[in-house]
Write a protein that holds these residues in place. Sequence first.
Motif, PDB file in Angstrom:
ATOM      1  N   ARG A 117       0.822  -1.214   0.000  1.00  0.00           N
ATOM      2  CA  ARG A 117       0.000   0.000   0.000  1.00  0.00           C
ATOM      3  C   ARG A 117       0.856   1.265   0.000  1.00  0.00           C
ATOM      4  O   ARG A 117       0.614   2.190  -0.781  1.00  0.00           O
ATOM      5  N   GLU A 118       1.866   1.303   0.851  1.00  0.00           N
ATOM      6  CA  GLU A 118       2.679   2.505   0.986  1.00  0.00           C
ATOM      7  C   GLU A 118       3.516   2.762  -0.255  1.00  0.00           C
ATOM      8  O   GLU A 118       3.799   3.918  -0.600  1.00  0.00           O
ATOM      9  N   ALA A 121       1.065   4.611  -2.273  1.00  0.00           N
ATOM     10  CA  ALA A 121       0.706   5.878  -1.634  1.00  0.00           C
ATOM     11  C   ALA A 121       1.839   6.892  -1.722  1.00  0.00           C
ATOM     12  O   ALA A 121       1.593   8.100  -1.877  1.00  0.00           O
ATOM     13  N   ARG A 125       1.357  10.665  -3.252  1.00  0.00           N
ATOM     14  CA  ARG A 125       1.704  11.898  -2.529  1.00  0.00           C
ATOM     15  C   ARG A 125       2.748  12.717  -3.285  1.00  0.00           C
ATOM     16  O   ARG A 125       2.657  13.950  -3.364  1.00  0.00           O
ATOM     17  N   GLU A 154      -7.106   2.180  -1.222  1.00  0.00           N
ATOM     18  CA  GLU A 154      -6.736   2.834   0.039  1.00  0.00           C
ATOM     19  C   GLU A 154      -5.534   3.763  -0.150  1.00  0.00           C
ATOM     20  O   GLU A 154      -5.437   4.804   0.516  1.00  0.00           O
ATOM     21  N   ALA A 155      -4.635   3.407  -1.061  1.00  0.00           N
ATOM     22  CA  ALA A 155      -3.424   4.195  -1.289  1.00  0.00           C
ATOM     23  C   ALA A 155      -3.676   5.460  -2.092  1.00  0.00           C
ATOM     24  O   ALA A 155      -2.800   6.320  -2.207  1.00  0.00           O
ATOM     25  N   GLY A 156      -4.870   5.581  -2.667  1.00  0.00           N
ATOM     26  CA  GLY A 156      -5.203   6.796  -3.410  1.00  0.00           C
ATOM     27  C   GLY A 156      -5.110   6.681  -4.910  1.00  0.00           C
ATOM     28  O   GLY A 156      -5.058   7.702  -5.611  1.00  0.00           O
TER      29      GLY A 156
END
Length: 230
Positions: A117-118, A121, A125, A154-156
């Motif tokens: 996920r990160e 994400a 960002r 969830e990560a966008g």
Amino acid sequence: MTVDFRSLAPAELAPYIQHTKIGTGITRDEMTAHVQEAVQYGFNAAMVPGSWVKLTADILAGTGIEVASALDFPAVGCMTSAGKAAEAAELVRLGATQIDIGVQVGWLKSGDFDGFREDIAGVVRAAGVPIKVMLELPLLNDQEKETAVELAIEAGARYLKNASSGAVETASPASVRYLVERAPEGVLVKASGAITGYEQTISLLEAGAVCVGTSAGIQIMQNIDGAKSY
């Protein structure tokens, strides 16, 4: 409003196609011609390697055509997360308005869901432009597919993609519908992978894709009238 894709003229279908040229050894003249084709036909975007984003942005300035690029591709999932985020920021600085990214399939299969996920994400960002996540669905089992979609959302992610290329999957309506059925409002679906013909393109759009990525866009445009005659 439902679109009757089969009734669209070439100029009306073109805005659903992202004109793609990714490869080794592409020359400046070849890339310039590719981007000019995007303008000529009115494609949704010119999808190009990061090294050609600035040239592409310069040519497309004022046309309204998207400047798209891909990273962590074609060797998907090989970049570090920090490197991926930094590259995304650089592509946007050079003029990219959309970015397709590979995912860490190995991390997902290892149960490192937070890392998966990160990784996405961090790009979201850093870039600040729509991110299209190449989920590589054929490489995942049923539970992994569900998890990958959930984590990408969830990560966008702004777009979900069935696969990175035809090496992974020939894009199918079934894969598109799978993603459309799971995408919340505001998350779109792009189809990718060995898209070479008019009928295939129409079937993917009818399944719910908002755009398709293909290197055969011109071929598809030139064959519309012939395809409709059958």
